[in-house]
Design an enzyme around this catalytic site. Sequence first.
Site, PDB file in Angstrom:
ATOM      1  N   TYR A  33      -5.511  -7.607   4.522  1.00  0.00           N
ATOM      2  CA  TYR A  33      -6.284  -6.516   3.927  1.00  0.00           C
ATOM      3  C   TYR A  33      -7.572  -6.203   4.691  1.00  0.00           C
ATOM      4  CZ  TYR A  33      -3.190  -6.120  -0.091  1.00  0.00           C
ATOM      5  OH  TYR A  33      -2.123  -5.884  -0.894  1.00  0.00           O
TER       6      TYR A  33
ATOM      7  N   ASP B  72     -11.078  -2.367  -5.213  1.00  0.00           N
ATOM      8  CA  ASP B  72     -10.104  -2.802  -4.218  1.00  0.00           C
ATOM      9  C   ASP B  72     -10.535  -2.276  -2.849  1.00  0.00           C
ATOM     10  OD1 ASP B  72      -8.523  -4.112  -6.026  1.00  0.00           O
ATOM     11  OD2 ASP B  72      -6.887  -2.661  -6.010  1.00  0.00           O
TER      12      ASP B  72
ATOM     13  N   ASP C   3      -8.219  -1.398  -0.334  1.00  0.00           N
ATOM     14  CA  ASP C   3      -7.247  -0.456   0.233  1.00  0.00           C
ATOM     15  C   ASP C   3      -7.343   0.911  -0.439  1.00  0.00           C
ATOM     16  OD1 ASP C   3      -6.304  -1.775  -2.053  1.00  0.00           O
ATOM     17  OD2 ASP C   3      -4.198  -1.570  -1.470  1.00  0.00           O
TER      18      ASP C   3
ATOM     19  N   HIS D 160      -5.571   3.862 -15.629  1.00  0.00           N
ATOM     20  CA  HIS D 160      -4.477   3.697 -14.668  1.00  0.00           C
ATOM     21  C   HIS D 160      -3.598   4.935 -14.712  1.00  0.00           C
ATOM     22  CE1 HIS D 160      -1.165   2.026 -12.433  1.00  0.00           C
ATOM     23  NE2 HIS D 160      -1.772   0.857 -12.315  1.00  0.00           N
TER      24      HIS D 160
ATOM     25  N   GLU E 229      -5.288  -8.099 -13.489  1.00  0.00           N
ATOM     26  CA  GLU E 229      -5.294  -6.844 -14.246  1.00  0.00           C
ATOM     27  C   GLU E 229      -4.891  -7.070 -15.704  1.00  0.00           C
ATOM     28  OE1 GLU E 229      -4.195  -2.811 -12.456  1.00  0.00           O
ATOM     29  OE2 GLU E 229      -2.396  -3.321 -13.607  1.00  0.00           O
TER      30      GLU E 229
END
Length: 312
Positions: A77, A162, A164, A184, A254
């Site tokens: 990552y 995050d 990404d 989400h 999560e």
Amino acid sequence: MRVGIVSKGKYTLQEKLTKLIYPQPSVLIPPRKDALVLTSWLAPIVWEGTFNINILNKQFQLQNVTIGLTVFALRNYTVYLEQFLRSADIFFMVGHRVNYYVFTDQPHTVPHMPLRNGRKVITFQIQSFERPQDNSMQRMEVISIYSKQRFYEEVAYLVCSDVDVTFQHAVGVEILSPLFATLHLSFYMSIREAFRYERRPKSQAYIPKDEGDFYYTGSLFGGSVAEIHRLTAACHQMIVTDRSNNIEALWYDESYLNKYLLYHKPTKILSLEYMFNKRMAFERGLRDHLNLFSLVRHVKILEVPKKFNADA
């Protein structure tokens, strides 16, 4: 900007007086008619068009706050880190001081780049694990530790993201609140029975099918340092308890985040604009005949396609 000359004795003081022009709030003119903008516990849901950023910037400038942005770049990552930092420096909290807290197992991969005034990258070396889910879940422990030991002395708010992803449009102080979470995209407007909560009662992340408000992404959450310490410490303890009982929640950190937020309601919720995924939005349109693209006026943060096999 209006400049006034104020005389005081033999001295002349020049003061800059800022005048903000905006419509008076009116119940007859809702900010958005096409989307839910308020929860049942009176927490605002932030969409473009529901706030005046000039007013908010003035309020937060009076508080003289510094904002921390945490990001974890482990193993493969690290390839996302430069794009993340470059886009954040353009679009994240413009006009405010920012500490970028980068947690990585490869400090040499953290790029050195010019940043806006009042901004700096602070790198922490941590271990990585073979399993991606272990790297994901350790965020809760690491953030809880550093919130208690360091962050509370340096920043007023923490934003946990995050790596990404890329910032595409202004993400400012409109997101800040004692505790905020992000919807989400895959479960927006879904019934609670369809949420991908942990449904096994033996897990600490368990949520019954008749409970739940929204399904929140683990990709973006935040709040005051004190609230984020409470959240991450509680999630870490749930993870530790489950591990001692040989169970792992369905969607890792999560799942624990959603359990915590069910019983500790966020004071602000960010809309789909703040964590958008084009592929997921297209799939929702095909499956549920739901045009999520029409709701999103500006993609604030965009999830980027994987550049590698995430499970490798």
